[in-house]
Design an enzyme around this catalytic site. Structure first.
Site, PDB file in Angstrom:
ATOM      1  N   GLY A 116      15.430 -18.002  -9.318  1.00 50.94           N
ATOM      2  CA  GLY A 116      15.314 -16.762 -10.078  1.00 50.94           C
ATOM      3  C   GLY A 116      15.523 -15.520  -9.239  1.00 50.94           C
ATOM      4  O   GLY A 116      14.847 -14.518  -9.423  1.00 50.94           O
ATOM      5  N   GLU A 136       0.809  -1.210   0.000  1.00 57.37           N
ATOM      6  CA  GLU A 136       0.000   0.000   0.000  1.00 57.37           C
ATOM      7  C   GLU A 136       0.847   1.267   0.000  1.00 57.37           C
ATOM      8  O   GLU A 136       0.363   2.336  -0.356  1.00 57.37           O
ATOM      9  CB  GLU A 136      -0.922  -0.001   1.227  1.00 57.37           C
ATOM     10  CG  GLU A 136      -1.924  -1.144   1.236  1.00 57.37           C
ATOM     11  CD  GLU A 136      -2.610  -1.302   2.585  1.00 57.37           C
ATOM     12  OE1 GLU A 136      -3.845  -1.274   2.605  1.00 57.37           O
ATOM     13  OE2 GLU A 136      -1.914  -1.438   3.601  1.00 57.37           O
ATOM     14  N   ARG A 154      15.997 -11.885  -2.407  1.00 57.92           N
ATOM     15  CA  ARG A 154      16.490 -12.920  -1.499  1.00 57.92           C
ATOM     16  C   ARG A 154      16.977 -12.342  -0.178  1.00 57.92           C
ATOM     17  O   ARG A 154      17.459 -11.220  -0.110  1.00 57.92           O
ATOM     18  CB  ARG A 154      17.630 -13.702  -2.159  1.00 57.92           C
ATOM     19  CG  ARG A 154      17.208 -14.520  -3.350  1.00 57.92           C
ATOM     20  CD  ARG A 154      18.398 -15.046  -4.106  1.00 57.92           C
ATOM     21  NE  ARG A 154      19.201 -13.964  -4.660  1.00 57.92           N
ATOM     22  CZ  ARG A 154      20.375 -14.140  -5.260  1.00 57.92           C
ATOM     23  NH1 ARG A 154      20.875 -15.354  -5.362  1.00 57.92           N
ATOM     24  NH2 ARG A 154      21.038 -13.106  -5.744  1.00 57.92           N
ATOM     25  N   ASP A 192      15.990  -8.534  -7.115  1.00 59.59           N
ATOM     26  CA  ASP A 192      16.541  -9.547  -6.210  1.00 59.59           C
ATOM     27  C   ASP A 192      15.826  -9.426  -4.874  1.00 59.59           C
ATOM     28  O   ASP A 192      15.953  -8.423  -4.183  1.00 59.59           O
ATOM     29  CB  ASP A 192      18.039  -9.344  -6.026  1.00 59.59           C
ATOM     30  CG  ASP A 192      18.726 -10.526  -5.353  1.00 59.59           C
ATOM     31  OD1 ASP A 192      18.020 -11.321  -4.698  1.00 59.59           O
ATOM     32  OD2 ASP A 192      19.955 -10.655  -5.477  1.00 59.59           O
TER      33      ASP A 192
END
Length: 553
Positions: A432, A161, A467, A465
């Site tokens: 990915g 949001e 991760r 990315d």
């Protein structure tokens, strides 16, 4: 044979070990060869021997090796070497960064690593997981204010949001605080609570979870007012009374009228580590403050009635002397302190590289199982050779030529086997760079249409990315690792493993073969994602794109 002074840590790290030198730019066959360093007895110097290398002018001009002892001329072709395995190194038509690259060749005699691998900026990245994002207060500051019954502003991510909520502990609410919330908020005052408390008070969800059509699946229960001590239930005093009653462990279902003017919300167990929402953030902050797990929250609106976004929230926070924190910082704060994985099993595992002990770890957050391959004895945990590898089904299992993941995995395991001591942590759920297998294949289609790996993710509306390495760090800690020589080309991984009681004493680069399929991918990782491919002139060969993205597939 030339004599050099190993004043550079890069040279000192490589003394006595053969290395491969590749001239940057378009690599020619003549540029391939080897350079051997050997220490000179009773001296701080080392001898360097060039084998099978056409000496380039830039070697002497750029000072790729410190010291004035090098005397080769620009056209010298030194004797060919039969020890260089061409398949292990870039081919003649490869394109590499313009800087020179030094790649350690691993032998049974031991392993040396590059010490000055990242810039100071990279080394500082996320070393202190308690350090707030620029422009925000720290989580520890917010916790102190929550303990004192003060309001704080909590901001979520732009992908959600991107709004700010006024939040405070429900058990410490006052009519004055409630009046402030109603004045500057939407008027929809919510109280986030744990499932067991909602069940105790017989407050069912407004709609079943699978029927919830609210954009972010916020779990609203039936609304309530306190029966005792209220009139209409809508005044600031009445709403404060209802909130206090909800927060009390002694309250009973019959203490409330249904419907009412307060909106209880169901907290998802695991908090912001499971769902990065204001509901979870508010309860997490209350519990971190040592208070009952219930919190008031209300969205802040601008003067024109629209939702207040970050620039206006900063002005509001300064004017009202309120702390403003981000959910992203709260996630990092909890990841540092919460136990994220549990060891579930261990077994001897013979691999094609040699025998290892395989440790399985289960995430307590999402149930995903990760594995660590351990070679030799960790012992005191100092200077352990470590690779933290992100799952890549297409590269690791099927040998996809689009990326270098499978090659890096194999190279890391070979290095660990030859070193006789080391750990490879294989993190699942990182497919990915965190977007998942399906999205990765969609990104591949966009790459075939001309986008690079960063642009493809962005066109899909996905992070470059996403991760986190906290689980990997906790696995290493559980295995007894305390300091490591990290096998990576990725500055983000360096930063992501800091702050968990681990230190990184050096980096071992993983330079894999370049092909026509992965050439653009590797170049994009260098120019847009900050990857480092070796060392040049004692400094990291490192660039960061304008978007600041960093990552390793």
């Amino acid at each position: 044979m030339a004599s050099i002074s190993p004043t550079s840590s890069s040279v000192a790290a490589l003394r006595g070990h053969p290395v491969q030198f590749v001239k940057g730019g378009a690599v020619s066959k003549e540029a391939k060869g080897s350079i051997s360093f050997s220490p000179v007895a009773n001296s701080n110097n080392a001898n360097v021997k060039f084998t099978g290398l056409r000496v380039a002018a830039s070697l002497k001009r750029d000072g790729a090796f410190p010291g004035d002892g090098y005397s080769g001329n620009d056209n010298t072709v030194l004797p060919k070497s039969t020890s260089v395995r061409g398949q292990d190194y870039p081919t003649a038509d490869s394109v590499l960064p313009t800087e020179s690259i030094i790649v350690p060749e691993i032998s049974n005699a031991g392993l040396k690593c590059v010490a000055d691998m990242f810039s100071d900026e990279d080394k500082d990245t996320e070393q202190d997981l308690d350090s707030p994002t620029e422009g925000f207060s720290s989580i520890s500051e917010a916790i102190k204010d929550i303990q004192q019954g003060k309001l704080v502003i909590v901001v979520d991510d732009e992908s959600r949001e991107n709004e700010g909520d006024l939040i405070m502990a429900a058990s410490l609410v006052t009519p004055e605080a409630m009046a402030f919330v109603v004045r500057y908020g939407t008027g929809i005052v919510c109280v986030s609570m744990k499932e067991e408390d909602l069940e105790r008070l017989n407050l069912p969800l407004m709609v079943a979870t699978k029927e919830n059509e609210e954009k972010l699946c916020t779990a609203f229960t039936v609304t309530v007012d306190a029966k005792e001590g209220t009139t209409t239930g809508v005044s600031a005093k009445d709403r404060a009374k209802t909130v206090m009653t909800l927060a009390s462990p002694d309250s009973k279902p019959e203490d409330f009228n249904r419907p009412g003017h307060i909106f209880p919300l169901k907290y998802r167990e695991g908090g912001v580590l499971k769902r990065a929402g204001h509901t979870e953030a508010s309860v997490d902050l209350a519990m971190l403050a040592g208070l009952p797990p219930a919190a008031v929250l209300c969205e802040i609106v601008d003067e024109d009635g629209s939702m207040a976004r970050l620039p206006k929230l900063r002005v509001f926070a300064e004017r009202e002397n309120l702390k403003i924190v981000s959910i992203a910082d709260l996630i990092r704060y909890r990841r540092k302190r919460d136990r994220l994985v549990e060891r579930s099993s261990v077994a001897r595992l013979p691999l094609r590289w040699g025998n290892v002990r395989a440790y399985c770890y289960r995430s307590v957050i999402d149930g995903i199982e990760h594995i660590a391959m351990v070679k030799g004895e960790i012992g005191d945990g100092q200077g352990v050779l470590v690779r933290v590898h992100s799952e890549c089904l297409t590269g690791d299992i099927f040998g996809s030529a689009r990326c270098d993941c499978g090659d890096q995995l194999a190279m890391a395991m070979e290095m660990i086997e030859k070193a006789g001591r080391g750990v490879l942590v294989y993190l699942r759920g990182h497919e990915g760079r965190g977007i998942g297998l399906g999205h990765k294949l969609r990104a591949y289609n966009l790459q075939d249409d001309g986008r690079d790996t960063v642009e493809a993710n962005e066109d899909l509306g996905l992070p470059v990315d996403s991760r986190e390495y906290g689980i990997g760090a906790q696995i290493l800690r559980d295995l007894g690792v305390r300091s490591m020589k990290l096998m990576t080309n990725n500055p983000a991984k360096y930063g992501g493993l800091k702050g968990y009681g681990l230190s990184i004493v050096g980096r071992v680069p993983l330079v894999t073969p370049i092909t026509s399929e992965n050439r653009r991918y590797l170049e994009t990782k260098r120019t847009k994602m900050g990857h480092v491919y070796g060392l040049a002139n004692g400094q990291a060969s490192h660039q960061t794109g304008s978007n600041g993205a960093k990552g390793e597939h």
